[in-house]
Write an enzyme that holds these catalytic residues in place. Structure first.
Site, PDB file in Angstrom:
ATOM      1  N   ASN A 110       0.835  -1.196   0.000  1.00  0.00           N
ATOM      2  CA  ASN A 110       0.000   0.000   0.000  1.00  0.00           C
ATOM      3  C   ASN A 110       0.869   1.245   0.000  1.00  0.00           C
ATOM      4  O   ASN A 110       1.977   1.249   0.531  1.00  0.00           O
ATOM      5  CB  ASN A 110      -0.955   0.004   1.202  1.00  0.00           C
ATOM      6  CG  ASN A 110      -0.374   0.699   2.417  1.00  0.00           C
ATOM      7  OD1 ASN A 110      -0.384   1.937   2.501  1.00  0.00           O
ATOM      8  ND2 ASN A 110       0.163  -0.076   3.356  1.00  0.00           N
ATOM      9  N   PHE A 114      -1.486   8.089   4.635  1.00  0.00           N
ATOM     10  CA  PHE A 114      -2.231   8.704   5.740  1.00  0.00           C
ATOM     11  C   PHE A 114      -3.507   9.395   5.263  1.00  0.00           C
ATOM     12  O   PHE A 114      -3.823  10.525   5.662  1.00  0.00           O
ATOM     13  CB  PHE A 114      -1.367   9.717   6.505  1.00  0.00           C
ATOM     14  CG  PHE A 114      -0.308   9.126   7.395  1.00  0.00           C
ATOM     15  CD1 PHE A 114      -0.240   7.774   7.650  1.00  0.00           C
ATOM     16  CD2 PHE A 114       0.643   9.951   7.989  1.00  0.00           C
ATOM     17  CE1 PHE A 114       0.744   7.240   8.475  1.00  0.00           C
ATOM     18  CE2 PHE A 114       1.637   9.435   8.820  1.00  0.00           C
ATOM     19  CZ  PHE A 114       1.690   8.075   9.063  1.00  0.00           C
ATOM     20  N   SER A 173       5.744   5.075   8.723  1.00  0.00           N
ATOM     21  CA  SER A 173       5.116   4.833   7.427  1.00  0.00           C
ATOM     22  C   SER A 173       6.076   5.234   6.309  1.00  0.00           C
ATOM     23  O   SER A 173       6.672   6.311   6.351  1.00  0.00           O
ATOM     24  CB  SER A 173       3.826   5.641   7.290  1.00  0.00           C
ATOM     25  OG  SER A 173       3.352   5.583   5.952  1.00  0.00           O
ATOM     26  N   ASN A 175       5.120   5.970   3.346  1.00  0.00           N
ATOM     27  CA  ASN A 175       4.331   6.610   2.299  1.00  0.00           C
ATOM     28  C   ASN A 175       4.144   8.112   2.471  1.00  0.00           C
ATOM     29  O   ASN A 175       3.437   8.746   1.695  1.00  0.00           O
ATOM     30  CB  ASN A 175       2.964   5.923   2.202  1.00  0.00           C
ATOM     31  CG  ASN A 175       3.110   4.456   1.871  1.00  0.00           C
ATOM     32  OD1 ASN A 175       3.894   4.093   0.996  1.00  0.00           O
ATOM     33  ND2 ASN A 175       2.374   3.612   2.579  1.00  0.00           N
ATOM     34  N   THR A 176       4.761   8.685   3.500  1.00  0.00           N
ATOM     35  CA  THR A 176       4.814  10.135   3.668  1.00  0.00           C
ATOM     36  C   THR A 176       6.278  10.542   3.545  1.00  0.00           C
ATOM     37  O   THR A 176       7.084  10.193   4.403  1.00  0.00           O
ATOM     38  CB  THR A 176       4.257  10.575   5.031  1.00  0.00           C
ATOM     39  OG1 THR A 176       2.876  10.216   5.117  1.00  0.00           O
ATOM     40  CG2 THR A 176       4.389  12.080   5.216  1.00  0.00           C
ATOM     41  N   LYS A 215       5.937   3.425  17.178  1.00  0.00           N
ATOM     42  CA  LYS A 215       5.873   2.427  16.099  1.00  0.00           C
ATOM     43  C   LYS A 215       7.041   2.633  15.145  1.00  0.00           C
ATOM     44  O   LYS A 215       7.187   3.703  14.557  1.00  0.00           O
ATOM     45  CB  LYS A 215       4.549   2.531  15.343  1.00  0.00           C
ATOM     46  CG  LYS A 215       4.349   1.399  14.323  1.00  0.00           C
ATOM     47  CD  LYS A 215       2.930   1.360  13.809  1.00  0.00           C
ATOM     48  CE  LYS A 215       2.697   0.160  12.908  1.00  0.00           C
ATOM     49  NZ  LYS A 215       1.281   0.046  12.479  1.00  0.00           N
ATOM     50  N   ASN A 244       6.128  -1.661  11.449  1.00  0.00           N
ATOM     51  CA  ASN A 244       5.294  -1.196  10.350  1.00  0.00           C
ATOM     52  C   ASN A 244       5.619  -2.005   9.093  1.00  0.00           C
ATOM     53  O   ASN A 244       6.327  -3.004   9.149  1.00  0.00           O
ATOM     54  CB  ASN A 244       5.536   0.303  10.126  1.00  0.00           C
ATOM     55  CG  ASN A 244       4.314   1.020   9.581  1.00  0.00           C
ATOM     56  OD1 ASN A 244       3.584   0.490   8.750  1.00  0.00           O
ATOM     57  ND2 ASN A 244       4.083   2.238  10.044  1.00  0.00           N
TER      58      ASN A 244
END
Length: 354
Positions: A110, A114, A173, A175-176, A215, A244
């Site tokens: 994915n 966020f 994450s 993805n940021t 995390k 994660n």
């Protein structure tokens, strides 16, 4: 007899993954999910971070980003539910498509970024469930375009604190852009100290210590995992989630979607995340509650995480593949494994393989 939940999960797998996910969350929020009638097994009860968990199996953040269905998830048999990741302001996330099944590999990639409705909507939903039983955590993040990301975490902590059983600071994450930079030694210490100070300044802190959880990513070097453990302990955090999703792509991947950008979760993450868990557990020496996440899809997987140092475990990807019937099966199998090996309580097995 095959349950309706089994057929529902099978039908959802025929849809694009993000569409299936949205439908599943909305169905749960409408009360359409099954309920687990079993009496909780006493061997699975565990006290951690000052909280009494009926069992150690939780739903990870990412499934219920906007806190639409925490009580429905608890009713499925999860021992705790973690909502989020939520950012101060709403944001749409990355362009679609941004979720990809790796069916042959029992994994998902994915790059959601966020996507969420922001703190106002999130806190309103949690406030509406005040007084309900069950452990519900809040996972907080930073907006993509924020000028001060640490300030976003402080804001998030302050807003969700009255409604959350615990708060997870998600800096892992992939993805940021730039978010994982906060895992660097000095940046992490600054972040942890500021968030902890904000927690300590909350009204009523003296009578209710709100657990803080960090995390981390599975892609950190061993020394960086140790640094993260030390930073969390020094700042007064109570727990750490390991881990994660990963940006790595194991050579074993078979799916045609294996080259998509984003974080990889599910079965291909199990080995790396468990290795990172063992490093964190060795460094923590019982000073942090560790939550094992990454590839948990069976009672044996949960047991391996627990014996590797986790007091609690989380899953998401396997739940998406298998549906609600997976949860009672994991708990039943985990309880059998614990009893087989002579453990009276799940806590007795924590770190048994270290």
């Amino acid at each position: 007899m095959t349950s309706p939940a089994f057929f529902a999960a099978k039908l959802l797998r025929l849809l694009p993954p993000e569409t299936a996910h949205v439908i599943a969350v909305r169905a749960l929020a409408m009360g359409l999910g099954p309920m687990e009638p079993q009496i909780p097994d006493p061997v699975l009860r565990i006290h951690a971070m000052g909280l009494d968990f009926p069992n150690p199996v939780g739903i990870a953040a990412g499934f219920d980003k906007d806190a639409r269905a925490p009580d429905a998830l608890l009713a499925l048999g999860f021992g705790f539910a973690e909502a989020g990741t939520v950012t101060p302001r709403p944001q749409p996330g990355n362009p679609r498509p941004r979720m990809f099944r790796l069916t042959e590999d029992k994994g998902v990639i994915n790059r959601l970024g966020f996507n969420n409705q922001g703190l106002d909507a999130f806190c309103a939903r949690l406030a509406a469930r005040q007084g309900q039983p069950g452990i519900v955590g809040a996972n907080i993040g930073a907006n993509k375009d924020s000028a001060d990301r640490v300030a976003d975490y402080v804001t998030g902590l302050s807003r969700v604190a009255p409604y959350a059983s615990y708060v997870t600071v998600n800096i892992s994450s992939p993805n940021t852009p730039g978010l994982r930079d906060l895992q660097a030694r000095d940046a992490l210490r600054d972040l942890a100290a500021r968030v902890s100070s904000a927690r300590d300044a909350l009204d009523g802190y003296e009578t209710r210590i709100l657990p803080l959880v960090l995390k981390i990513a599975p892609d950190l070097a061993e020394d960086d995992i140790v640094d993260a453990v030390d930073a969390a302990i020094e700042a007064g955090f109570q727990g750490m989630i390991v881990s994660n999703t990963t940006i790595a792509r194991p050579d074993t991947l078979q799916s045609r979607n294996r080259g998509e950008a984003g974080g990889l979760s599910g079965a291909p993450l199990f080995e790396a995340s468990t290795h990172a868990l063992k490093i964190a557990a060795t460094a923590a020496r019982g000073r942090l509650v560790l939550i094992g996440a990454g590839g948990v899809a069976s009672g044996q997987d949960a047991y391996t995480k627990i014996r590797s140092g986790a007091s609690l475990v989380q899953l998401y990807t396997a739940f998406g593949f298998e549906g609600p019937t997976l949860i009672p099966k994991i708990k039943r199998d985990l309880a059998e494994l614990l009893r087989r090996d002579g453990f009276q309580h799940v806590g007795d097995a924590v770190g048994a393989d270290l």
